[in-house]
Design an enzyme around this catalytic site. Sequence first.
Site, PDB file in Angstrom:
ATOM      1  N   TRP A 183       0.857  -1.181   0.000  1.00  0.00           N
ATOM      2  CA  TRP A 183       0.000   0.000   0.000  1.00  0.00           C
ATOM      3  C   TRP A 183       0.892   1.229   0.000  1.00  0.00           C
ATOM      4  CZ3 TRP A 183      -0.093   3.946   3.699  1.00  0.00           C
ATOM      5  CH2 TRP A 183      -1.023   4.961   3.423  1.00  0.00           C
ATOM      6  N   GLU A 224      -3.043  -2.994  -2.683  1.00  0.00           N
ATOM      7  CA  GLU A 224      -4.178  -2.427  -1.960  1.00  0.00           C
ATOM      8  C   GLU A 224      -4.510  -1.026  -2.441  1.00  0.00           C
ATOM      9  OE1 GLU A 224      -5.395  -1.173   2.641  1.00  0.00           O
ATOM     10  OE2 GLU A 224      -3.428  -2.041   2.212  1.00  0.00           O
ATOM     11  N   LYS A 226      -7.068   2.535  -2.583  1.00  0.00           N
ATOM     12  CA  LYS A 226      -7.667   3.431  -1.607  1.00  0.00           C
ATOM     13  C   LYS A 226      -8.437   4.521  -2.344  1.00  0.00           C
ATOM     14  CE  LYS A 226      -6.492   5.560   2.833  1.00  0.00           C
ATOM     15  NZ  LYS A 226      -5.418   5.784   3.803  1.00  0.00           N
ATOM     16  N   ASP A 257      -9.685  -3.354   1.469  1.00  0.00           N
ATOM     17  CA  ASP A 257      -9.764  -2.787   2.815  1.00  0.00           C
ATOM     18  C   ASP A 257     -11.157  -2.211   3.008  1.00  0.00           C
ATOM     19  OD1 ASP A 257      -9.646  -0.598   4.857  1.00  0.00           O
ATOM     20  OD2 ASP A 257      -7.554  -1.216   5.013  1.00  0.00           O
ATOM     21  N   HIS A 260     -11.615   1.612   2.565  1.00  0.00           N
ATOM     22  CA  HIS A 260     -10.985   2.319   1.456  1.00  0.00           C
ATOM     23  C   HIS A 260     -11.908   2.592   0.277  1.00  0.00           C
ATOM     24  CE1 HIS A 260      -6.503   1.475   2.562  1.00  0.00           C
ATOM     25  NE2 HIS A 260      -7.176   2.098   3.516  1.00  0.00           N
ATOM     26  N   HIS A 284      -8.571  -6.561   4.571  1.00  0.00           N
ATOM     27  CA  HIS A 284      -8.272  -5.768   5.752  1.00  0.00           C
ATOM     28  C   HIS A 284      -9.613  -5.393   6.370  1.00  0.00           C
ATOM     29  CE1 HIS A 284      -3.864  -4.285   5.066  1.00  0.00           C
ATOM     30  NE2 HIS A 284      -3.976  -5.584   5.214  1.00  0.00           N
ATOM     31  N   ASP A 292     -12.368   6.270   6.226  1.00  0.00           N
ATOM     32  CA  ASP A 292     -11.314   5.330   6.605  1.00  0.00           C
ATOM     33  C   ASP A 292     -10.652   5.733   7.918  1.00  0.00           C
ATOM     34  OD1 ASP A 292      -9.479   3.230   6.400  1.00  0.00           O
ATOM     35  OD2 ASP A 292      -8.031   4.482   5.362  1.00  0.00           O
ATOM     36  N   ASP A 294     -10.428   3.679  10.569  1.00  0.00           N
ATOM     37  CA  ASP A 294      -9.802   2.501  11.175  1.00  0.00           C
ATOM     38  C   ASP A 294     -10.151   2.340  12.647  1.00  0.00           C
ATOM     39  OD1 ASP A 294      -8.496   1.330   8.975  1.00  0.00           O
ATOM     40  OD2 ASP A 294      -6.936   2.854   9.041  1.00  0.00           O
ATOM     41  N   ASP A 324      -7.186  -4.369  10.489  1.00  0.00           N
ATOM     42  CA  ASP A 324      -6.456  -3.120  10.277  1.00  0.00           C
ATOM     43  C   ASP A 324      -7.183  -1.992  10.993  1.00  0.00           C
ATOM     44  OD1 ASP A 324      -4.974  -0.981   9.443  1.00  0.00           O
ATOM     45  OD2 ASP A 324      -5.505  -1.141   7.325  1.00  0.00           O
TER      46      ASP A 324
END
Length: 417
Positions: A183, A224, A226, A257, A260, A284, A292, A294, A324
Amino acid sequence: MNTSTAYNEARTRFAEIGIDTEAALTALDAIPVSMHCWQGDDVVGFEFPDVALSGGIQTTGNYPGKAHTAEELRSDAEAAMALIPGRKRFNLHALYIDSDEKVSRDKIEPKHFERWVAWAKSRGLGLDFNPSCFSHPKFVDGMTLAHPDPAIRRFWIDHCIASRRISDYFGQELGTKSVMNIWIPDGMKDQPADRLAPRQRLLDALDEIMSANVPAAHHLVAVEGKLFGIGAESYTVGSNEFYMAYAVSRKTALCLDAGHFHPTEVVSDKISAVEPFVQDLLLHVTRSVRWDSDHVVTLDDETQAIASEIVRNGLLGRVHIGLDFFDASINRIAAWVIGMRNMKKALLRALLEPTETLRRAEAELDFTTRFALFEELKSMPWSAVWDQYCERQGVGIGAEWLATVKKYEAEVLVKRR
Protein backbone atom coordinates in the site's frame (compact mmCIF):
# COMPACT_ATOMS: atom_id res chain seq x y z
CA MET A 1 -18.89 -20.60 34.48
CA ASN A 2 -19.81 -23.96 32.96
CA THR A 3 -21.28 -23.56 29.49
CA SER A 4 -22.17 -27.21 28.81
CA THR A 5 -25.91 -27.00 29.48
CA ALA A 6 -26.44 -23.97 27.26
CA TYR A 7 -24.19 -25.47 24.60
CA ASN A 8 -26.03 -28.79 24.53
CA GLU A 9 -29.34 -26.96 24.10
CA ALA A 10 -27.85 -24.87 21.31
CA ARG A 11 -26.39 -27.95 19.68
CA THR A 12 -29.87 -29.49 19.56
CA ARG A 13 -31.39 -26.32 18.11
CA PHE A 14 -28.81 -26.11 15.35
CA ALA A 15 -29.12 -29.81 14.59
CA GLU A 16 -32.80 -29.20 13.84
CA ILE A 17 -31.78 -27.00 10.91
CA GLY A 18 -29.05 -29.39 9.77
CA ILE A 19 -26.02 -27.79 11.39
CA ASP A 20 -23.41 -29.77 13.33
CA THR A 21 -21.96 -27.34 15.86
CA GLU A 22 -18.92 -29.52 16.48
CA ALA A 23 -18.10 -29.44 12.78
CA ALA A 24 -18.53 -25.66 12.83
CA LEU A 25 -16.11 -25.32 15.75
CA THR A 26 -13.58 -27.57 14.03
CA ALA A 27 -13.81 -25.42 10.91
CA LEU A 28 -13.49 -22.22 12.92
CA ASP A 29 -10.40 -23.53 14.66
CA ALA A 30 -8.69 -23.93 11.29
CA ILE A 31 -9.22 -20.32 10.12
CA PRO A 32 -6.28 -18.02 10.89
CA VAL A 33 -6.84 -14.30 11.39
CA SER A 34 -3.83 -12.01 11.10
CA MET A 35 -3.44 -9.60 14.02
CA HIS A 36 -1.77 -6.34 13.01
CA CYS A 37 1.26 -5.09 14.91
CA TRP A 38 0.49 -1.40 14.43
CA GLN A 39 -2.37 -1.33 16.93
CA GLY A 40 0.17 -1.95 19.70
CA ASP A 41 2.17 1.25 19.27
CA ASP A 42 0.10 3.61 17.11
CA VAL A 43 1.95 2.89 13.83
CA VAL A 44 5.27 4.28 15.09
CA GLY A 45 7.60 1.30 14.75
CA PHE A 46 11.21 1.06 15.89
CA GLU A 47 13.12 2.57 13.00
CA PHE A 48 12.42 6.28 13.65
CA PRO A 49 10.41 6.23 16.90
CA ASP A 50 10.43 10.02 17.21
CA VAL A 51 9.40 10.81 13.62
CA ALA A 52 5.81 11.96 13.16
CA LEU A 53 3.45 9.87 11.07
CA SER A 54 3.13 10.87 7.43
CA GLY A 55 1.42 9.46 4.39
CA GLY A 56 -2.22 9.99 5.20
CA ILE A 57 -2.02 8.13 8.51
CA GLN A 58 -3.21 9.65 11.76
CA THR A 59 -3.70 8.11 15.20
CA THR A 60 -5.77 9.84 17.84
CA GLY A 61 -5.58 9.36 21.59
CA ASN A 62 -2.83 8.98 24.15
CA TYR A 63 -3.88 6.05 26.32
CA PRO A 64 -1.01 5.10 28.65
CA GLY A 65 1.20 2.09 28.11
CA LYS A 66 1.92 1.81 24.39
CA ALA A 67 4.84 -0.37 23.33
CA HIS A 68 8.17 1.39 22.71
CA THR A 69 10.34 -1.62 21.86
CA ALA A 70 9.93 -4.87 19.96
CA GLU A 71 10.13 -6.78 23.24
CA GLU A 72 7.28 -4.74 24.69
CA LEU A 73 5.21 -5.17 21.55
CA ARG A 74 5.70 -8.93 21.55
CA SER A 75 4.76 -9.08 25.23
CA ASP A 76 1.59 -7.11 24.55
CA ALA A 77 0.71 -9.25 21.55
CA GLU A 78 1.13 -12.38 23.64
CA ALA A 79 -1.15 -10.92 26.32
CA ALA A 80 -3.82 -10.30 23.69
CA MET A 81 -3.41 -13.62 21.91
CA ALA A 82 -3.86 -15.50 25.19
CA LEU A 83 -7.41 -14.12 25.24
CA ILE A 84 -8.28 -14.83 21.60
CA PRO A 85 -9.38 -18.36 20.61
CA GLY A 86 -8.27 -20.23 17.52
CA ARG A 87 -5.48 -19.83 14.99
CA LYS A 88 -3.70 -16.51 14.70
CA ARG A 89 -1.06 -14.85 12.57
CA PHE A 90 0.90 -11.65 13.19
CA ASN A 91 1.21 -8.92 10.59
CA LEU A 92 4.38 -6.80 10.58
CA HIS A 93 5.27 -3.57 8.83
CA ALA A 94 8.87 -3.05 7.74
CA LEU A 95 9.33 -0.16 10.17
CA TYR A 96 8.99 -2.69 13.01
CA ILE A 97 12.52 -3.87 12.27
CA ASP A 98 14.16 -5.48 15.31
CA SER A 99 17.92 -5.34 14.87
CA ASP A 100 20.95 -3.88 16.59
CA GLU A 101 22.16 -2.74 13.17
CA LYS A 102 20.97 0.56 11.76
CA VAL A 103 19.96 -0.04 8.16
CA SER A 104 18.33 2.01 5.45
CA ARG A 105 14.83 0.88 4.57
CA ASP A 106 15.89 -0.07 1.03
CA LYS A 107 18.62 -2.33 2.44
CA ILE A 108 16.65 -4.37 4.96
CA GLU A 109 17.30 -8.12 4.95
CA PRO A 110 15.83 -11.23 6.55
CA LYS A 111 18.51 -11.12 9.25
CA HIS A 112 17.01 -7.89 10.58
CA PHE A 113 13.79 -9.76 11.41
CA GLU A 114 15.26 -12.96 12.86
CA ARG A 115 13.98 -12.17 16.34
CA TRP A 116 10.45 -11.88 15.00
CA VAL A 117 10.77 -15.25 13.30
CA ALA A 118 12.16 -16.90 16.43
CA TRP A 119 9.23 -15.49 18.41
CA ALA A 120 6.69 -16.66 15.86
CA LYS A 121 8.23 -20.15 15.75
CA SER A 122 8.04 -20.46 19.51
CA ARG A 123 4.33 -19.69 19.44
CA GLY A 124 3.25 -21.47 16.28
CA LEU A 125 2.37 -18.27 14.43
CA GLY A 126 2.55 -17.34 10.79
CA LEU A 127 3.93 -13.90 9.90
CA ASP A 128 2.68 -11.51 7.24
CA PHE A 129 4.58 -8.45 6.03
CA ASN A 130 4.21 -4.98 4.55
CA PRO A 131 6.72 -2.57 3.02
CA SER A 132 6.39 0.73 4.88
CA CYS A 133 6.05 3.43 2.23
CA PHE A 134 5.30 6.27 4.66
CA SER A 135 6.78 8.06 7.69
CA HIS A 136 10.19 8.39 6.07
CA PRO A 137 12.40 11.25 4.81
CA LYS A 138 12.04 9.90 1.27
CA PHE A 139 8.28 10.19 1.37
CA VAL A 140 8.28 13.61 -0.30
CA ASP A 141 5.80 15.60 -2.35
CA GLY A 142 3.12 13.04 -1.49
CA MET A 143 4.69 10.33 -3.66
CA THR A 144 6.77 7.15 -3.38
CA LEU A 145 6.58 4.57 -6.20
CA ALA A 146 4.87 7.14 -8.44
CA HIS A 147 7.29 10.00 -7.74
CA PRO A 148 8.61 11.80 -10.84
CA ASP A 149 12.19 11.69 -9.48
CA PRO A 150 13.80 8.39 -10.56
CA ALA A 151 16.02 8.38 -7.45
CA ILE A 152 13.01 8.54 -5.13
CA ARG A 153 11.28 5.79 -7.09
CA ARG A 154 14.45 3.69 -7.00
CA PHE A 155 14.56 3.84 -3.21
CA TRP A 156 10.99 2.65 -2.81
CA ILE A 157 11.29 -0.01 -5.51
CA ASP A 158 14.34 -1.40 -3.72
CA HIS A 159 12.48 -1.26 -0.41
CA CYS A 160 9.59 -3.31 -1.82
CA ILE A 161 11.95 -5.84 -3.41
CA ALA A 162 13.79 -6.18 -0.08
CA SER A 163 10.42 -6.64 1.61
CA ARG A 164 9.56 -9.47 -0.78
CA ARG A 165 12.75 -11.28 0.28
CA ILE A 166 11.81 -10.87 3.93
CA SER A 167 8.26 -12.07 3.34
CA ASP A 168 9.48 -15.16 1.50
CA TYR A 169 11.92 -15.80 4.36
CA PHE A 170 9.01 -15.66 6.80
CA GLY A 171 7.07 -18.23 4.79
CA GLN A 172 10.00 -20.56 4.39
CA GLU A 173 11.00 -20.47 8.04
CA LEU A 174 7.49 -20.79 9.44
CA GLY A 175 6.03 -23.27 6.97
CA THR A 176 3.06 -21.08 6.02
CA LYS A 177 2.93 -18.60 3.16
CA SER A 178 3.44 -15.01 4.16
CA VAL A 179 1.17 -12.41 2.56
CA MET A 180 3.05 -9.22 1.66
CA ASN A 181 0.76 -6.27 1.01
CA ILE A 182 1.82 -3.19 -0.93
CA TRP A 183 0.00 0.00 0.00
CA ILE A 184 1.34 3.42 -0.93
CA PRO A 185 -0.11 6.82 0.03
CA ASP A 186 0.73 8.49 -3.31
CA GLY A 187 -1.66 11.19 -4.43
CA MET A 188 -2.35 14.90 -4.61
CA LYS A 189 -4.17 17.33 -2.38
CA ASP A 190 -5.57 19.36 -5.25
CA GLN A 191 -6.61 18.59 -8.81
CA PRO A 192 -3.76 17.18 -10.94
CA ALA A 193 -3.11 18.21 -14.53
CA ASP A 194 -1.93 14.71 -15.43
CA ARG A 195 -3.57 11.67 -13.84
CA LEU A 196 -2.04 9.18 -16.23
CA ALA A 197 1.71 9.74 -15.84
CA PRO A 198 1.89 8.89 -12.10
CA ARG A 199 -0.11 5.72 -12.76
CA GLN A 200 2.23 4.73 -15.56
CA ARG A 201 5.19 5.24 -13.22
CA LEU A 202 3.45 3.16 -10.54
CA LEU A 203 2.73 0.41 -13.07
CA ASP A 204 6.38 0.29 -14.15
CA ALA A 205 7.58 0.28 -10.55
CA LEU A 206 5.25 -2.55 -9.56
CA ASP A 207 6.32 -4.58 -12.59
CA GLU A 208 9.95 -4.17 -11.59
CA ILE A 209 9.15 -5.24 -8.02
CA MET A 210 7.26 -8.31 -9.23
CA SER A 211 9.88 -9.33 -11.80
CA ALA A 212 12.84 -9.03 -9.40
CA ASN A 213 14.92 -12.12 -8.78
CA VAL A 214 13.27 -12.99 -5.47
CA PRO A 215 12.17 -16.46 -4.33
CA ALA A 216 8.40 -16.60 -4.57
CA ALA A 217 7.54 -20.07 -3.30
CA HIS A 218 6.74 -19.01 0.24
CA HIS A 219 4.95 -15.67 -0.08
CA LEU A 220 2.13 -13.90 -1.88
CA VAL A 221 2.15 -10.27 -2.98
CA ALA A 222 -1.07 -8.29 -2.64
CA VAL A 223 -1.82 -4.74 -3.84
CA GLU A 224 -4.18 -2.43 -1.96
CA GLY A 225 -6.15 0.46 -3.38
CA LYS A 226 -7.67 3.43 -1.61
CA LEU A 227 -10.27 6.09 -2.33
CA PHE A 228 -8.33 9.06 -0.91
CA GLY A 229 -6.18 9.99 2.05
CA ILE A 230 -5.09 12.93 4.15
CA GLY A 231 -3.05 15.07 1.75
CA ALA A 232 -4.38 13.10 -1.22
CA GLU A 233 -7.98 14.25 -1.20
CA SER A 234 -8.27 15.00 -4.92
CA TYR A 235 -6.29 12.20 -6.51
CA THR A 236 -5.03 8.79 -5.42
CA VAL A 237 -2.62 7.11 -7.82
CA GLY A 238 -3.27 3.59 -6.55
CA SER A 239 -7.04 3.57 -6.80
CA ASN A 240 -9.14 0.45 -6.45
CA GLU A 241 -9.66 0.30 -10.23
CA PHE A 242 -5.93 0.54 -10.88
CA TYR A 243 -5.02 -2.24 -8.46
CA MET A 244 -7.91 -4.47 -9.48
CA ALA A 245 -6.69 -4.31 -13.08
CA TYR A 246 -3.13 -4.88 -11.91
CA ALA A 247 -4.02 -7.92 -9.79
CA VAL A 248 -5.99 -9.51 -12.62
CA SER A 249 -3.41 -8.82 -15.33
CA ARG A 250 -0.30 -9.60 -13.26
CA LYS A 251 -1.85 -12.42 -11.22
CA THR A 252 -1.08 -10.93 -7.82
CA ALA A 253 -3.40 -11.07 -4.83
CA LEU A 254 -5.84 -8.20 -4.39
CA CYS A 255 -6.33 -6.50 -1.04
CA LEU A 256 -9.75 -5.08 -0.22
CA ASP A 257 -9.76 -2.79 2.81
CA ALA A 258 -13.20 -2.21 4.31
CA GLY A 259 -12.44 1.49 4.85
CA HIS A 260 -10.98 2.32 1.46
CA PHE A 261 -14.16 2.92 -0.50
CA HIS A 262 -16.99 5.41 -0.66
CA PRO A 263 -19.13 5.14 2.50
CA THR A 264 -22.01 3.70 0.45
CA GLU A 265 -19.83 0.83 -0.84
CA VAL A 266 -19.24 -2.39 1.06
CA VAL A 267 -16.41 -4.90 0.72
CA SER A 268 -18.78 -7.81 1.34
CA ASP A 269 -20.35 -7.23 -2.08
CA LYS A 270 -16.97 -6.92 -3.79
CA ILE A 271 -15.70 -10.34 -2.67
CA SER A 272 -17.83 -12.34 -5.11
CA ALA A 273 -17.41 -9.65 -7.80
CA VAL A 274 -13.64 -10.09 -8.00
CA GLU A 275 -13.47 -13.79 -7.02
CA PRO A 276 -13.76 -15.11 -10.61
CA PHE A 277 -10.77 -13.03 -11.70
CA VAL A 278 -8.19 -13.27 -8.90
CA GLN A 279 -6.72 -16.34 -7.27
CA ASP A 280 -6.13 -14.85 -3.83
CA LEU A 281 -7.85 -12.12 -1.87
CA LEU A 282 -6.50 -10.29 1.16
CA LEU A 283 -9.06 -8.59 3.37
CA HIS A 284 -8.27 -5.77 5.75
CA VAL A 285 -11.25 -5.84 8.09
CA THR A 286 -11.77 -2.52 9.81
CA ARG A 287 -14.60 -0.22 10.85
CA SER A 288 -14.84 3.12 9.15
CA VAL A 289 -16.74 5.90 10.85
CA ARG A 290 -17.63 8.47 8.19
CA TRP A 291 -14.65 7.14 6.21
CA ASP A 292 -11.31 5.33 6.60
CA SER A 293 -10.87 6.06 10.30
CA ASP A 294 -9.80 2.50 11.18
CA HIS A 295 -11.91 2.01 14.30
CA VAL A 296 -11.82 -1.23 16.27
CA VAL A 297 -13.79 -3.96 14.50
CA THR A 298 -17.24 -4.53 15.98
CA LEU A 299 -19.70 -7.32 15.31
CA ASP A 300 -21.68 -5.08 12.98
CA ASP A 301 -23.63 -5.93 9.86
CA GLU A 302 -20.72 -5.45 7.46
CA THR A 303 -18.27 -7.54 9.48
CA GLN A 304 -20.87 -10.31 9.53
CA ALA A 305 -21.56 -9.90 5.83
CA ILE A 306 -17.84 -10.21 5.03
CA ALA A 307 -17.56 -13.44 7.03
CA SER A 308 -20.76 -14.83 5.52
CA GLU A 309 -19.61 -14.15 1.96
CA ILE A 310 -16.34 -15.99 2.58
CA VAL A 311 -18.05 -19.04 4.09
CA ARG A 312 -21.07 -19.21 1.78
CA ASN A 313 -18.88 -19.16 -1.31
CA GLY A 314 -16.32 -21.68 -0.05
CA LEU A 315 -13.47 -19.17 -0.15
CA LEU A 316 -11.72 -19.98 3.12
CA GLY A 317 -8.69 -21.32 1.26
CA ARG A 318 -8.35 -18.29 -0.98
CA VAL A 319 -9.23 -15.36 1.24
CA HIS A 320 -6.62 -14.19 3.75
CA ILE A 321 -8.19 -12.33 6.67
CA GLY A 322 -6.29 -9.57 8.45
CA LEU A 323 -7.41 -6.75 10.72
CA ASP A 324 -6.46 -3.12 10.28
CA PHE A 325 -7.22 -0.49 12.90
CA PHE A 326 -5.36 1.68 15.38
CA ASP A 327 -7.07 3.27 18.34
CA ALA A 328 -4.96 5.07 20.92
CA SER A 329 -7.95 6.28 22.92
CA ILE A 330 -8.45 2.92 24.68
CA ASN A 331 -6.27 0.14 26.02
CA ARG A 332 -4.47 -1.15 22.94
CA ILE A 333 -4.49 -4.78 24.07
CA ALA A 334 -8.23 -4.63 24.69
CA ALA A 335 -8.65 -3.21 21.17
CA TRP A 336 -6.83 -6.22 19.72
CA VAL A 337 -8.90 -8.66 21.77
CA ILE A 338 -12.23 -7.04 20.91
CA GLY A 339 -11.47 -6.81 17.20
CA MET A 340 -10.07 -10.32 16.84
CA ARG A 341 -12.83 -11.95 18.87
CA ASN A 342 -15.47 -10.12 16.85
CA MET A 343 -13.99 -11.33 13.57
CA LYS A 344 -14.02 -14.88 14.86
CA LYS A 345 -17.57 -14.51 16.17
CA ALA A 346 -18.65 -13.42 12.69
CA LEU A 347 -16.94 -16.44 11.14
CA LEU A 348 -18.63 -18.77 13.63
CA ARG A 349 -22.06 -17.32 12.89
CA ALA A 350 -21.39 -17.84 9.19
CA LEU A 351 -20.35 -21.44 9.80
CA LEU A 352 -23.59 -22.04 11.74
CA GLU A 353 -25.72 -20.97 8.80
CA PRO A 354 -27.66 -23.61 6.76
CA THR A 355 -26.11 -22.49 3.50
CA GLU A 356 -27.44 -25.30 1.34
CA THR A 357 -31.00 -24.81 2.58
CA LEU A 358 -30.77 -21.10 1.81
CA ARG A 359 -29.26 -21.74 -1.62
CA ARG A 360 -31.96 -24.27 -2.45
CA ALA A 361 -34.74 -21.86 -1.48
CA GLU A 362 -33.15 -19.17 -3.61
CA ALA A 363 -32.70 -21.50 -6.59
CA GLU A 364 -36.38 -22.42 -6.35
CA LEU A 365 -37.26 -18.70 -6.24
CA ASP A 366 -38.70 -19.24 -2.76
CA PHE A 367 -37.63 -15.85 -1.48
CA THR A 368 -40.14 -16.03 1.37
CA THR A 369 -38.32 -18.99 2.92
CA ARG A 370 -34.95 -17.39 2.33
CA PHE A 371 -36.02 -14.16 4.01
CA ALA A 372 -37.67 -15.94 6.94
CA LEU A 373 -34.62 -18.13 7.58
CA PHE A 374 -32.23 -15.19 7.45
CA GLU A 375 -34.27 -13.41 10.10
CA GLU A 376 -34.73 -16.44 12.36
CA LEU A 377 -31.01 -17.16 12.26
CA LYS A 378 -30.35 -13.85 13.99
CA SER A 379 -31.90 -15.16 17.21
CA MET A 380 -30.44 -18.66 17.10
CA PRO A 381 -28.26 -19.43 20.18
CA TRP A 382 -24.93 -18.99 18.44
CA SER A 383 -23.51 -17.21 21.50
CA ALA A 384 -23.76 -20.44 23.53
CA VAL A 385 -21.61 -22.14 20.90
CA TRP A 386 -19.13 -19.27 21.08
CA ASP A 387 -18.98 -19.48 24.88
CA GLN A 388 -18.30 -23.22 24.68
CA TYR A 389 -15.51 -22.57 22.19
CA CYS A 390 -13.93 -19.94 24.43
CA GLU A 391 -14.21 -22.20 27.48
CA ARG A 392 -12.50 -25.06 25.67
CA GLN A 393 -9.73 -22.71 24.56
CA GLY A 394 -9.34 -21.19 28.02
CA VAL A 395 -9.64 -17.59 26.83
CA GLY A 396 -12.47 -16.31 29.01
CA ILE A 397 -16.21 -16.25 28.46
CA GLY A 398 -18.03 -13.01 27.80
CA ALA A 399 -16.09 -10.06 29.23
CA GLU A 400 -14.08 -12.22 31.67
CA TRP A 401 -10.97 -11.44 29.59
CA LEU A 402 -11.21 -7.75 30.52
CA ALA A 403 -10.06 -8.39 34.11
CA THR A 404 -6.89 -10.01 32.74
CA VAL A 405 -6.22 -7.00 30.51
CA LYS A 406 -6.77 -4.61 33.42
CA LYS A 407 -4.37 -6.62 35.58
CA TYR A 408 -1.72 -6.52 32.84
CA GLU A 409 -2.29 -2.79 32.50
CA ALA A 410 -1.76 -2.21 36.23
CA GLU A 411 1.30 -4.46 36.45
CA VAL A 412 2.99 -3.64 33.14
CA LEU A 413 1.54 -0.89 30.97
CA VAL A 414 1.24 1.98 33.45
CA LYS A 415 4.89 1.52 34.46
CA ARG A 416 6.14 2.34 30.95
CA ARG A 417 7.42 5.78 30.13
